[in-house]
Design a protein around this motif. Structure first.
Motif, PDB file in Angstrom:
ATOM      1  N   GLN A 120       8.682   4.047 -12.319  1.00 62.13           N
ATOM      2  CA  GLN A 120       8.238   2.660 -12.492  1.00 62.13           C
ATOM      3  C   GLN A 120       8.926   1.972 -13.669  1.00 62.13           C
ATOM      4  OE1 GLN A 120       3.830   3.525 -12.379  1.00 62.13           O
ATOM      5  NE2 GLN A 120       3.893   2.056 -10.684  1.00 62.13           N
ATOM      6  N   GLY A 121      10.199   2.290 -13.846  1.00 61.09           N
ATOM      7  CA  GLY A 121      10.995   1.590 -14.839  1.00 61.09           C
ATOM      8  C   GLY A 121      11.004   2.198 -16.214  1.00 61.09           C
ATOM      9  N   THR A 122      10.299   3.313 -16.406  1.00 61.85           N
ATOM     10  CA  THR A 122      10.255   3.961 -17.715  1.00 61.85           C
ATOM     11  C   THR A 122      11.263   5.104 -17.763  1.00 61.85           C
ATOM     12  OG1 THR A 122       7.918   3.429 -18.031  1.00 61.85           O
ATOM     13  CG2 THR A 122       8.826   5.197 -19.386  1.00 61.85           C
ATOM     14  N   ALA A 157      11.493  -2.076 -10.645  1.00 53.46           N
ATOM     15  CA  ALA A 157      11.639  -0.692 -10.193  1.00 53.46           C
ATOM     16  C   ALA A 157      11.152  -0.538  -8.758  1.00 53.46           C
ATOM     17  CB  ALA A 157      10.880   0.246 -11.122  1.00 53.46           C
ATOM     18  N   TYR A 158      10.040  -1.185  -8.432  1.00 55.46           N
ATOM     19  CA  TYR A 158       9.537  -1.041  -7.065  1.00 55.46           C
ATOM     20  C   TYR A 158      10.426  -1.768  -6.055  1.00 55.46           C
ATOM     21  CZ  TYR A 158       6.647  -0.719  -2.985  1.00 55.46           C
ATOM     22  OH  TYR A 158       6.216  -0.440  -1.708  1.00 55.46           O
ATOM     23  N   PRO A 162       3.088  -1.631  -7.895  1.00 55.45           N
ATOM     24  CA  PRO A 162       2.506  -2.289  -9.074  1.00 55.45           C
ATOM     25  C   PRO A 162       1.973  -3.681  -8.722  1.00 55.45           C
ATOM     26  CG  PRO A 162       4.876  -2.529  -9.111  1.00 55.45           C
ATOM     27  CD  PRO A 162       4.567  -1.680  -7.910  1.00 55.45           C
ATOM     28  N   GLY A 163       1.218  -4.233  -9.617  1.00 53.40           N
ATOM     29  CA  GLY A 163       0.791  -5.610  -9.446  1.00 53.40           C
ATOM     30  C   GLY A 163       1.938  -6.561  -9.723  1.00 53.40           C
ATOM     31  N   THR A 174      10.458 -10.627   6.387  1.00 59.30           N
ATOM     32  CA  THR A 174       9.543 -10.710   5.253  1.00 59.30           C
ATOM     33  C   THR A 174      10.114  -9.904   4.097  1.00 59.30           C
ATOM     34  OG1 THR A 174       7.626 -10.945   6.707  1.00 59.30           O
ATOM     35  CG2 THR A 174       7.207 -10.251   4.437  1.00 59.30           C
ATOM     36  N   GLU A 175      10.204 -10.547   2.945  1.00 58.43           N
ATOM     37  CA  GLU A 175      10.789  -9.894   1.779  1.00 58.43           C
ATOM     38  C   GLU A 175       9.785  -9.858   0.645  1.00 58.43           C
ATOM     39  OE1 GLU A 175      12.398  -7.615   0.296  1.00 58.43           O
ATOM     40  OE2 GLU A 175      14.271  -8.311   1.226  1.00 58.43           O
ATOM     41  N   LEU A 176       9.968  -8.861  -0.240  1.00 56.16           N
ATOM     42  CA  LEU A 176       9.137  -8.718  -1.430  1.00 56.16           C
ATOM     43  C   LEU A 176       9.762  -9.471  -2.598  1.00 56.16           C
ATOM     44  CD1 LEU A 176       8.295  -4.913  -1.294  1.00 56.16           C
ATOM     45  CD2 LEU A 176       6.655  -6.780  -1.046  1.00 56.16           C
TER      46      LEU A 176
END
Length: 891
Positions: free
Chosen positions: A607-609, A644-645, A738-739, A765-767
């Protein structure tokens, strides 16, 4: 005798004569003086002897300052479950200390019985033993007969350590006197039990073992407290001469000594007759040989343990130790190193990478050959691998040190020797390294902790410790795996781009003018960043980095933990920098290390860490003190969780519909990225699940091009085989969401909001991260008047106006204008630049037939030429359609 008168008188005169009396008196004086001289000389000699003796005693080490405990101990590495995986040993440190309660009674009694039968009664020196040795020396003129007690031997081994370098009898006598003196002093301050324990932890017992525990492990593969009486006698019998009485190389000699040891134990009351007979009849040497035949050479450490050793060494240096101090502590300090290795996962990696079925059928073998020769005149001549290669290149310009079998390699060595050696040359050194090719490397880590749980540094038999580790010490070009970390990560994280951002996969040049090539033929037109990741689109990636700037990509890579990048390195007078467009495709100066690339992908999975890779958790010294605590993590946030997601989501497509489909083992969420250099010198796969991140590399050590399909897919093959087995018994997991994310329908041709009725065939549909959803409508799909020549919205004065629904050329960022090789306006990816009065540049997406164009005197000629081009294109299209129809009819 004459008794006559004359004779008697002569006798009286002789007796009363003065001359003889003087002579006798002189003789008497002389004798007395001689006696005095002898006595004086004796007194002087005695005094001198006492002085010399006192001098020797005075020069002996102070008993209060000496330390008879062993000085060097083996260092051990343990995996995360506490299993010993390696022993690091210097030449004088293969020692494992034990306490008295671990010593079997039979073992201590055996040493006393064979080495010092009066140990418990003497005061440090054995007078009877000394007299016996003296008589033997006089009779046989042999000074080798020993009279040293166990106490003296302990001092010799741990205090008088230079005894092996004594060159004269005087030095030996001096050391012996000091040894005996200190033995008496030591027994005043140390118990017999402590002396005997230190002795048993110190002595040389052959096979590079010091102390009874190391010997017990080496000869019997058991702890010392599990030794039988017979085994105790074997070990005790070694110490007088570890080479002569070695139970592996000289079992007959050891057996003779063992019988003597057992007999002494019986005669001295330590064992009964029955115990003596039972031990004597034990077939102990078969067990020793059986274990020796199957025992692994503990001196050769694994790639993982090599990496742990290097990490601990580096951390000791960072603590302030010198190189020498760090090395001594590591190999002689008796450290306990607790690694992060997971034995189950490492076992899987070992099995997969040692299985011939994992690799392509046509194995090649790379030979590295070094030769040192002494010429007849005494000169030394060294032959390097480069010289070997140059010799064969004379007859075969394509020779690259690769052979189809080891036998061919050895035949080449023989040919080379026949060519370069003369009959008088003497080979003084020769090094032959034959390794199977292509080679591999593998790193597996737990992304949530940063712990490296398994590692493979190469393929084939590992023949020495700390050899070339391709997972930690070799830098190779990362190819397309770099696209995600160098370009798309910074683009989504801080440059305002989204997975819906589009670029045109069309001819494009680097700033140098060199064309960017795709891994496939032709071009694929407009694609989103998601598609650029899934299908590994080169031009899309280079355009993306060009737009956000190579410096931003470089900065992110540094934050991802890469240590091999260059911002300005001089090589042969030329400055090389990785801050350039080729960074997008992994074209860098030095390449990257497997373990660092894996850590970068682990940061995305986490998650980016980013967590710096950890190979061990702690290091404990010989006394149980923690000297390196590595249980904490060195971490930093390198990406937003949402970024990251988004990358993870796109890389899931790599595995499901993209270039990495062959790694999908089906029972787990998987994300990852393929990597291939343009010339197929290197292939990679970096990927992760919710549990683990793994990176595999494959290639030839000498950068030979991978040729067959099996070679080109080797990295993916190894990754799938390893990761599928690691996850066999793990429950299915999805990547955590993640939110701060929202979804929205977009047009994949523009990356913008779809226009109803125009974009219906291109909607997905995209995030998006919240706040980055597009607000503009699609400007690629167009309904209205279009220039049939340029396919752009028609100007009022356009001679080729036509009504309909069209897909207009994509208007890309102005930074891409100079690199676009589309200059004729027919299918360009940028609009026509318009420079305003204030110098600002805007872009007009209309066709070029505006009023300014029509005012050109040559406008009519240009229009006629364009009309001819259109007619020619139409005719070519019709011919192609007719050909295709005919072929379909024939089939």
């Amino acid at each position: 005798m004459k008794y006559t008168k004359h004779g008697i008188r002569a006798t009286e005169e002789s007796v009363n004569s003065v001359g003889p009396k003087i002579g006798k008196k002189i003789s008497l004086i002389f004798v007395r003086l001689l006696l005095i001289a002898v006595i004086g000389a004796g007194i002087i000699g005695l005094a001198a002897g006492i002085g010399v003796f006192k001098g020797i005693i005075d020069s002996a080490p102070d008993i209060g300052n000496i330390d008879v405990t062993p000085k060097g101990f083996s260092t051990f590495i343990y995996d995360k479950e506490g299993n010993q995986t390696a022993k690091l040993v210097a030449s004088d440190s293969n020692r494992i200390p034990v306490s008295w309660d671990m010593i079997p009674e039979n073992l201590s009694n055996a040493f006393v019985a064979i080495e010092d039968e009066r140990f418990y009664s003497h005061n440090g020196i054995d007078i009877k033993g000394i007299l016996r040795a003296g008589v033997t020396a006089i009779k046989n003129r042999d000074l080798s007969q020993g009279a040293s007690t166990i106490t003296q031997q302990l001092l010799k081994n741990n205090v008088f350590t230079g005894w092996t370098e004594e060159n004269s009898t005087i030095d030996k006598v001096k050391r012996k006197i000091q040894e005996q003196y200190l033995a008496i002093q030591l027994e005043k301050i140390m118990s017999k039990q402590d002396i005997l324990l230190n002795y048993m932890n110190t002595i040389n017992l052959g096979q590079n073992t010091l102390g009874v525990q190391a010997a017990s492990k080496r000869y019997f593969n058991k702890d010392v407290y599990d030794l039988t009486l017979s085994e105790c006698a074997v070990i005790a019998s070694i110490t007088q001469n570890p080479s002569k009485y070695n139970p592996i190389s000289h079992p007959d000699k050891n057996n003779e000594r063992r019988e003597k040891t057992l007999r002494n134990m019986r005669d001295q009351g330590y064992i009964s007759d029955a115990q003596f007979e039972e031990a004597l009849n034990d077939d102990v040497y078969s067990r020793i040989q059986s274990y020796n035949d199957t025992a692994e050479d503990n001196n050769i450490t694994s790639y993982f343990d090599d990496a742990v050793t290097e990490a601990v060494y580096a951390d000791l240096i960072e603590m302030g130790y010198t190189d020498t101090q760090a090395y001594t502590l590591l190999y002689s300090g008796g450290l306990s190193i607790y690694s992060t290795q997971d034995p189950a996962i490492q076992r899987i990696c070992n099995e997969v990478t040692s299985d011939p079925e994992t690799y392509p059928e046509n194995v090649r073998y790379q030979l590295d050959y070094n030769l040192s020769v002494e010429k007849a005149n005494g000169d030394k001549e060294n032959h390097s691998p480069e010289m070997f290669k140059s010799y064969f290149k004379q007859s075969n310009s394509k020779f690259n040190n690769l052979f189809d079998s080891p036998e061919e390699a050895y035949a080449a060595i023989e040919e080379y020797q026949n060519a370069v050696l003369s009959s008088d040359d003497n080979i003084i050194a020769e090094s032959i390294s034959i390794t199977p090719q292509p080679q591999i490397s593998l790193t597996v880590a737990n992304q949530s902790t940063g712990e490296v749980v398994a590692m493979i540094g190469g393929r084939g038999t590992k023949e020495a410790s700390r050899t070339l580790n391709r997972a930690t010490s070799v830098s190779r070009q990362p190819g397309s795996t770099f696209k995600v970390v160098s370009t798309y990560a910074p683009a989504l994280d801080s440059a305002g781009l989204t997975l819906a951002t589009v670029f045109n996969d069309a001819p494009f040049n680097y700033a140098s003018g060199t064309p960017v090539h795709n891994w496939y033929s032709g071009y694929r037109g407009i694609n989103t960043i998601r598609e650029g990741i899934a299908q590994s689109l080169n031009i899309v990636t280079v355009k993306c980095l060009t737009q956000i700037g190579p410096q931003l990509g470089y900065d992110y890579l540094l934050n991802f933990g890469f240590t091999t990048l260059e911002s300005g390195k001089e090589i042969n007078g030329k400055i090389y920098s990785d801050i350039q467009q080729s960074l997008a495709l992994g074209g860098i100066t030095n390449g990257v290390k497997n373990i660092e690339l894996n850590a970068a992908y682990a940061a995305i999975a986490n998650q980016g860490t980013y967590i710096k890779p950890r190979l061990y958790t702690k290091v404990v010294d010989h006394d149980g003190n923690v000297i390196l605590d590595n249980t904490g993590t060195e971490s930093r946030q390198v990406l937003k969780q949402t970024t990251a997601y988004l990358l993870t989501s796109a890389m899931e497509d790599v595995v499901t519909v993209g270039t990495g489909g062959s790694v999908n083992f089906g029972n787990m969420a998987i994300a990852g990225k393929t990597g291939t250099t343009s010339d197929y010198n290197d292939v990679w796969f970096s990927g992760y699940t919710p549990y683990y991140t793994a990176t595999t590399w494959a290639g030839f050590d000498n950068n030979t091009k991978l040729s067959s399909s099996a070679e080109k897919n080797l990295a993916k093959t190894v990754w799938k085989k390893v990761m599928s087995r690691i996850h066999e018994d793990l429950p299915y997991e999805d990547f955590p969401v993640p939110g701060g994310l929202v979804s929205c329908a977009i047009c994949t041709k523009s990356g913008k909001l779809p226009v109803p009725g125009l974009c219906d065939a291109c909607i997905r549909t995209e995030l998006f991260e919240e706040g980055t959803v597009p607000t503009e409508s699609c400007d690629v799909h167009y309904a209205g008047t279009v220039c049939a020549y340029s396919l752009r919205p028609a100007c009022e004065t356009c001679p080729f106006k036509t009504e309909g629904v069209f897909e207009l050329p994509l208007v890309e960022d102005p930074s891409l204008l100079s690199g676009s090789s589309l200059t004729d306006g027919t299918t360009g990816t940028v609009a026509t630049p318009i420079v305003g009065e204030d110098g600002t540049v805007t872009y007009d997406n209309h066709c070029p037939h505006n009023a300014l164009f029509m005012a050109d005197p040559n406008a009519e000629a240009i229009i006629n030429q364009q009309r001819a081009e259109m007619l020619q294109a139409q005719q070519a299209l019709e011919a192609l359609q007719a050909q295709m129809a005919a072929e379909a009819a024939n089939n």
